[in-house]
Design an enzyme around this catalytic site. Structure first.
Site, PDB file in Angstrom:
ATOM      1  CG  ASN A 141       7.302  -4.397  13.690  1.00 37.03           C
ATOM      2  OD1 ASN A 141       8.374  -3.827  13.624  1.00 37.03           O
ATOM      3  ND2 ASN A 141       6.399  -4.322  12.717  1.00 37.03           N
ATOM      4  CE  LYS A 176      -2.904  -2.633  11.246  1.00 40.86           C
ATOM      5  NZ  LYS A 176      -1.904  -1.667  10.810  1.00 40.86           N
ATOM      6  CE1 TYR A 234      -2.096  -6.243  10.943  1.00 38.79           C
ATOM      7  CE2 TYR A 234      -4.052  -7.489  10.308  1.00 38.79           C
ATOM      8  CZ  TYR A 234      -3.276  -6.347  10.219  1.00 38.79           C
ATOM      9  OH  TYR A 234      -3.673  -5.309   9.424  1.00 38.79           O
ATOM     10  CG  HIS A 235      -7.148  -8.666  12.577  1.00 38.25           C
ATOM     11  ND1 HIS A 235      -6.934  -9.926  12.078  1.00 38.25           N
ATOM     12  CD2 HIS A 235      -7.449  -7.888  11.512  1.00 38.25           C
ATOM     13  CE1 HIS A 235      -7.103  -9.906  10.759  1.00 38.25           C
ATOM     14  NE2 HIS A 235      -7.423  -8.690  10.384  1.00 38.25           N
ATOM     15  CB  CYS A 240      -0.885   0.061   1.250  1.00 33.31           C
ATOM     16  SG  CYS A 240      -2.074  -1.268   1.407  1.00 33.31           S
ATOM     17  CB  SER A 275      -5.329 -12.743  13.850  1.00 35.37           C
ATOM     18  OG  SER A 275      -5.007 -11.422  13.437  1.00 35.37           O
ATOM     19  CB  THR A 323      -7.456  -3.778   9.695  1.00 33.79           C
ATOM     20  OG1 THR A 323      -8.374  -4.831   9.417  1.00 33.79           O
ATOM     21  CG2 THR A 323      -6.785  -4.087  11.001  1.00 33.79           C
ATOM     22  CB  VAL A 359      -5.750  -3.425  -0.281  1.00 35.61           C
ATOM     23  CG1 VAL A 359      -5.471  -2.567  -1.507  1.00 35.61           C
ATOM     24  CG2 VAL A 359      -5.903  -2.556   0.955  1.00 35.61           C
TER      25      VAL A 359
HETATM   26  P1  NAD Z   1       3.303  -4.560   3.575  1.00 40.49           P
HETATM   27  O1  NAD Z   1       3.848  -5.622   4.476  1.00 40.49           O
HETATM   28  O2  NAD Z   1       3.357  -4.781   2.100  1.00 40.49           O
HETATM   29  O3  NAD Z   1       4.041  -3.163   3.889  1.00 40.49           O
HETATM   30  C1  NAD Z   1       4.412  -2.765   5.178  1.00 40.49           C
HETATM   31  C2  NAD Z   1       5.775  -2.091   5.076  1.00 40.49           C
HETATM   32  O4  NAD Z   1       6.171  -1.648   6.374  1.00 40.49           O
HETATM   33  C3  NAD Z   1       6.869  -3.038   4.583  1.00 40.49           C
HETATM   34  O5  NAD Z   1       7.571  -2.453   3.508  1.00 40.49           O
HETATM   35  C4  NAD Z   1       7.759  -3.258   5.804  1.00 40.49           C
HETATM   36  O6  NAD Z   1       9.120  -3.454   5.432  1.00 40.49           O
HETATM   37  C5  NAD Z   1       7.529  -1.986   6.602  1.00 40.49           C
HETATM   38  N1  NAD Z   1       7.692  -2.132   8.068  1.00 40.49           N
HETATM   39  C6  NAD Z   1       7.121  -3.057   8.886  1.00 40.49           C
HETATM   40  N2  NAD Z   1       7.501  -2.866  10.158  1.00 40.49           N
HETATM   41  C7  NAD Z   1       8.327  -1.772  10.157  1.00 40.49           C
HETATM   42  C8  NAD Z   1       9.039  -1.083  11.168  1.00 40.49           C
HETATM   43  N3  NAD Z   1       9.010  -1.472  12.453  1.00 40.49           N
HETATM   44  N4  NAD Z   1       9.779  -0.006  10.811  1.00 40.49           N
HETATM   45  C9  NAD Z   1       9.852   0.411   9.517  1.00 40.49           C
HETATM   46  N5  NAD Z   1       9.208  -0.228   8.515  1.00 40.49           N
HETATM   47  C10 NAD Z   1       8.458  -1.312   8.843  1.00 40.49           C
HETATM   48  O7  NAD Z   1       1.814  -4.274   4.059  1.00 40.49           O
HETATM   49  P2  NAD Z   1       0.624  -3.517   3.289  1.00 40.49           P
HETATM   50  O8  NAD Z   1      -0.257  -4.530   2.704  1.00 40.49           O
HETATM   51  O9  NAD Z   1       1.186  -2.448   2.459  1.00 40.49           O
HETATM   52  O10 NAD Z   1      -0.138  -2.876   4.517  1.00 40.49           O
HETATM   53  C11 NAD Z   1       0.202  -1.575   4.977  1.00 40.49           C
HETATM   54  C12 NAD Z   1      -0.644  -1.198   6.179  1.00 40.49           C
HETATM   55  O11 NAD Z   1      -2.021  -1.231   5.817  1.00 40.49           O
HETATM   56  C13 NAD Z   1      -0.485  -2.139   7.354  1.00 40.49           C
HETATM   57  O12 NAD Z   1      -0.474  -1.404   8.549  1.00 40.49           O
HETATM   58  C14 NAD Z   1      -1.710  -3.003   7.284  1.00 40.49           C
HETATM   59  O13 NAD Z   1      -2.082  -3.469   8.551  1.00 40.49           O
HETATM   60  C15 NAD Z   1      -2.740  -2.056   6.707  1.00 40.49           C
HETATM   61  N6  NAD Z   1      -3.788  -2.788   5.986  1.00 40.49           N
HETATM   62  C16 NAD Z   1      -3.473  -3.515   4.862  1.00 40.49           C
HETATM   63  C17 NAD Z   1      -4.477  -4.220   4.207  1.00 40.49           C
HETATM   64  C18 NAD Z   1      -4.195  -5.038   2.971  1.00 40.49           C
HETATM   65  O14 NAD Z   1      -5.132  -5.661   2.445  1.00 40.49           O
HETATM   66  N7  NAD Z   1      -2.978  -5.050   2.450  1.00 40.49           N
HETATM   67  C19 NAD Z   1      -5.791  -4.189   4.706  1.00 40.49           C
HETATM   68  C20 NAD Z   1      -6.068  -3.439   5.852  1.00 40.49           C
HETATM   69  C21 NAD Z   1      -5.058  -2.734   6.482  1.00 40.49           C
END
Ligand code: NAD
Length: 382
Positions: A118, A185, A181-182, A12, A179, A144, A211
Site C-alpha cells: 500500500n 517509509k 511500517y517504518h 493528520c 517495524s 517519520t 503527533v
Molecule cells: P491515518 O490512518 O489517520 O490517515 C491516513 C489516511 O490515508 C486514512 O484516511 C486512510 O483511509 C488513507 N489511505 C491509506 N492508504 C491509502 C491509499 N492507498 N489510497 C488512498 N488513501 C489511503 O494516519 P495519520 O495518523 O493521519 O498519519 C498520516 C501520515 O502521517 C502517515 O503517512 C503517517 O505515516 C504519518 N505520520 C503520522 C504520525 C502520527 O503520530 N499520527 C507520526 C509520524 C508520521
C-alpha cells in the site's frame, strides 16, 4: 495554490485540509477511506464520533463558503490517480495516505505485505503521476522520525557529513527503523530521492514525530468537523493513549522500563509545518528533508505528566509497567536536530499541562465510546 491532500480523511490529513482551505488554497482530498474499514477489522473506533467525509466537507462549505473537492479512491489505482491529477492540476501534493500503524504492520505476513505494498506502491504511483501530469508539482511527503531509529549519535535532518579513509561526503543519514511500517517509509524516501535525481521532481520529506492532540481551530468549529482520536493498542500513540487510559480509569501502561525516548509534536504544528513546506517549495530535483517535531520525551515522562494532570482533575491513575511487545532499546541516547522548520517560521505549541488537560477533557466527554478490551497491546514483534 491548488493542493491535493492525500489521506485527507485521516487524523493528520483532515485538520490539514481544513487549515489549508481556510488559508485560501484550493484543496482537494484524496482518500480511499481504508482507515475507517480498518476500524471495523479491529473492532475498534475513534473516541470522538466522526462524520462521513461527505458530511464533513458539506459542513465546512456551509460554515465558511469554501469548497473542498473529494476524490474517493486508492493511490494504488493509477488510472484513478491520473484522473485526479488531470482534473486538479496540483501545485503541491501532500501525501498522508499510508497505513501508519507499526503494530498493524507486525500482526502477520499479510499485514506486513499490505502495509508495504500500500505505502511503497502508492507513493511510487504518486511519483509517476507527478512526472507525467504535473512535473512542477511539489511533493510534500509524510515520513517519520522512526526512520532513523535510535542511533548513538545525533540525528541530523536527512543527511550526514562523514569522513571515511581521508575523503568527505554528505550522504543520506543511515536508517534503522523498528517495524515493517517504518521500513515502508524508508523505502519511500529512497524512491523519492531517486525520482528527484532522475526526473527533476521537487520533494520535501517531513520526518514527523509522534503527533498528539486532536483539535485545531478549524475542527473545533462544529462537532461534524471533529477529528478522529485513536486509543487502541494498534493505532493509539503514546500520550493520546495515556490520556484516554486516564479518562477511563485504566492504568497508564508503559512498555518495559519506559526509557524509550521519541520526538513529539502537537497536531496544530503538523498543519502549520505542511503550510510552511508548501509556501517554500523544494527546488527542482531537490530531495529536502525536514525533521518535523518540537520536543522529545521518554515514555515514562509522558505517563508521569498525564498522571499529574489527571490527579489535578480528580482522577486517580497508576503508572504500570508491562512487558514490552516491541523489540526496541529501552535506555538509549536520543538527540535530533529540528532547526529547518523553525528557521522557516514554525512557532511550536509545546506540551503544557493545559494542553494535556484539553485533550483529557475531550476524552472524558466521549469516554463511554472506549472499547476497554482494545486498550492493551495485543501484537508482539517476536
Ligand atoms: P491515518 O490512518 O489517520 O490517515 C491516513 C489516511 O490515508 C486514512 O484516511 C486512510 O483511509 C488513507 N489511505 C491509506 N492508504 C491509502 C491509499 N492507498 N489510497 C488512498 N488513501 C489511503 O494516519 P495519520 O495518523 O493521519 O498519519 C498520516 C501520515 O502521517 C502517515 O503517512 C503517517 O505515516 C504519518 N505520520 C503520522 C504520525 C502520527 O503520530 N499520527 C507520526 C509520524 C508520521
Amino acid at each position: 495554490m491548488r493542493i491535493i491532500v492525500a489521506g485527507g480523511d485521516g487524523f493528520c490529513g483532515w485538520p490539514t485540509a481544513l487549515y489549508l482551505s481556510k488559508q485560501g488554497h484550493e484543496v482537494s482530498i484524496v482518500d480511499n477511506l481504508v482507515r475507517r474499514k480498518i476500524d471495523d477489522e479491529l473492532h475498534s473506533n475513534s473516541v470522538t464520533p466522526i462524520a462521513t467525509l461527505e458530511d464533513r466537507v458539506a459542513k465546512w462549505k456551509e460554515l465558511t463558503g469554501k469548497e473542498i473537492k473529494t476524490f474517493v479512491g486508492d493511490l494504488n489505482h493509477y488510472d484513478f490517480l491520473a484522473e485526479v491529477f488531470k482534473q486538479t492540476e496540483p501545485d503541491a501534493f501532500v501525501h498522508f495516505a499510508e497505513q501508519r500503524s507499526a503494530p498493524y504492520s507486525m500482526i502477520d505476513r499479510e499485514h506486513a505485505v499490505y502495509t508495504q505494498s500500500n505505502n511503497v506502491i502508492g507513493n511510487l504511483n504518486v511519483l509517476y503521476a507527478i512526472r507525467e501530469f504535473a512535473p512542477e508539482c511539489h511533493l510534500i511527503k509524510l515520513g517519520t522520525m522512526g526512520e532513523y531509529g535510535t542511533p548513538n549519535i545525533d540525528i541530523e535532518e536527512g543527511y550526514l557529513e562523514i569522513e571515511h579513509n581521508g575523503r568527505k561526503d554528505k550522504l543520506p543519514y543511515p536508517k534503522q527503523p523498528g517495524s515493517f511500517y517504518h521500513l515502508s517509509k524508508v523505502h519511500d524516501s529512497h524512491n523519492i530521492m531517486f525520482a528527484c535525481k532522475i526526473w527533476g521532481i521537487r520533494a520535501t520529506d517531513l520526518n514527523q514525530g509522534v503527533v498528539y492532540g486532536l483539535h485545531t481551530e478549524e475542527t473545533e468549529m462544529d462537532p461534524v468537523l471533529a477529528n478522529r482520536l485513536d486509543y487502541d493498542g494498534v493505532y493509539g500513540t503514546a500520550l493520546n493513549r495515556f490520556i484516554i487510559q486516564a479518562a477511563t480509569g485504566h492504568d497508564l501502561t508503559v512498555y518495559g522500563t519506559g526509557g524509550q525516548t521519541r520526538a513529539f509534536l502537537n497536531i496544530k504544528d503538523t498543519v502549520r509545518c505542511v503550510e510552511i513546506a508548501a509556501e517554500h517549495p523544494a527546488d527542482k530535483g531537490e530531495f529536502r528533508v525536514f525533521n518535523q517535531f518540537t520536543e522529545y520525551f521518554s515514555v515514562q515522562d509522558l505517563a508521569e505528566k498525564v498522571q499529574k494532570v489527571a490527579g489535578e482533575t480528580g482522577l486517580k491513575t497508576e503508572v504500570s509497567h508491562i512487558d514490552n511487545p516491541r523489540v526496541e532499546l529501552e535506555q538509549h541516547y536520543y538527540h535530533a536536530v529540528n532547526t529547518k522548520l523553525r528557521d522557516l517560521g514554525l512557532e511550536p505549541n509545546l506540551l503544557t499541562d493545559e494542553v494535556i488537560k484539553g485533550i483529557l477533557t475531550a476524552a472524558l466527554e466521549h469516554k463511554d465510546r472506549v472499547i476497554k478490551e482494545n486498550v492493551l497491546p495485543s501484537i508482539s514483534w517476536k
